[in-house]
Design an enzyme around this catalytic site. Structure first.
Site, mmCIF file in Angstrom:
data_model
loop_
_atom_site.group_PDB
_atom_site.id
_atom_site.type_symbol
_atom_site.label_atom_id
_atom_site.label_comp_id
_atom_site.label_asym_id
_atom_site.label_seq_id
_atom_site.Cartn_x
_atom_site.Cartn_y
_atom_site.Cartn_z
ATOM 1 N N HIS A 50 36.468 32.199 37.518
ATOM 2 C CA HIS A 50 36.329 32.385 36.076
ATOM 3 C C HIS A 50 37.365 31.518 35.374
ATOM 4 O O HIS A 50 38.217 30.899 36.029
ATOM 5 C CB HIS A 50 36.508 33.855 35.694
ATOM 6 C CG HIS A 50 37.743 34.486 36.242
ATOM 7 N ND1 HIS A 50 39.004 34.121 35.843
ATOM 8 C CD2 HIS A 50 37.913 35.434 37.200
ATOM 9 C CE1 HIS A 50 39.890 34.834 36.506
ATOM 10 N NE2 HIS A 50 39.269 35.631 37.357
HETATM 11 P P1 TYD Z 1 39.984 39.838 38.076
HETATM 12 O O1 TYD Z 1 40.846 39.195 37.059
HETATM 13 O O2 TYD Z 1 38.500 39.652 37.923
HETATM 14 O O3 TYD Z 1 40.436 39.390 39.537
HETATM 15 P P2 TYD Z 1 40.274 37.977 40.279
HETATM 16 O O4 TYD Z 1 40.199 36.928 39.226
HETATM 17 O O5 TYD Z 1 41.489 37.841 41.124
HETATM 18 O O6 TYD Z 1 39.060 38.035 41.115
HETATM 19 O O7 TYD Z 1 40.343 41.404 38.108
HETATM 20 C C1 TYD Z 1 39.790 42.280 39.063
HETATM 21 C C2 TYD Z 1 39.783 43.678 38.476
HETATM 22 O O8 TYD Z 1 41.089 44.122 38.169
HETATM 23 C C3 TYD Z 1 38.975 43.804 37.195
HETATM 24 O O9 TYD Z 1 38.193 44.984 37.288
HETATM 25 C C4 TYD Z 1 39.988 43.992 36.106
HETATM 26 C C5 TYD Z 1 41.213 44.519 36.811
HETATM 27 N N1 TYD Z 1 42.451 43.958 36.246
HETATM 28 C C6 TYD Z 1 43.197 44.702 35.360
HETATM 29 O O10 TYD Z 1 42.840 45.836 35.004
HETATM 30 N N2 TYD Z 1 44.347 44.183 34.867
HETATM 31 C C7 TYD Z 1 44.782 42.936 35.205
HETATM 32 O O11 TYD Z 1 45.851 42.484 34.731
HETATM 33 C C8 TYD Z 1 43.989 42.148 36.102
HETATM 34 C C9 TYD Z 1 44.398 40.766 36.511
HETATM 35 C C10 TYD Z 1 42.834 42.709 36.606
#
Ligand code: TYD
Length: 133
Positions: A50
């Protein structure tokens, strides 16, 4: 345009064990609003896939190694992080993926904005469109 860059951190070498540190707006070009870390990644898994509209990040491999793949809509670059005394600055509006996590790797991510789902772009085509505007 802001560019991704590897930033070397201070390294205080000491026979009792080495020490590094990060100060906001000094070693990294933003104020830290949030910190999170990625750990216990099963072999072969990827994270990310993303872009962020506003969020800037600084990523450090506190332990182990992994690759951060950045795509600015034109060019794709791979940064391998495997030391705790440097990190990767990722400006906003970069398509970003993390992969090749080693066993027991620990990724520290410092972020410039609080978590906000509205800041995410999950569609690569939309990202390219927004990037070129
Ligand atoms: P995401 O940013 O999509 O992870 P990655 O990019 O590493 O695959 O986040 C995964 C999950 O964690 C999503 O449901 C949102 C939650 N999250 C939070 O609640 N707070 C945060 O600061 C982050 C980074 C993620």
């Amino acid at each position: 345009m802001k560019e991704p860059i590897i930033i070397q951190l201070p390294k205080i070498i000491d026979k009792r064990g080495n020490l590094s540190f990060i100060e906001e707006l000094n070693h990294i070009p933003f104020k830290i609003e949030r910190s999170y870390w990625i750990y216990d990644v099963p072999g072969g898994e990827n994270r990310g896939g993303h872009a962020y509209k506003k969020n800037q990040e600084f990523i450090v491999a506190l332990s182990g190694s992994f690759d951060v793949i950045l795509d600015d809509g034109k060019e794709r670059k791979v940064f391998t992080l495997n030391r705790s005394y440097y990190g990767l600055y990722v400006p906003e509006m970069m398509w970003r993926q993390m992969e090749n996590f080693s066993t027991n790797s620990l990724a520290l991510v410092l972020a410039s904005v609080p978590y906000n789902i509205e800041d995410y772009i999950y569609d690569y085509k939309q990202f390219k469109k927004d990037k070129n505007e």
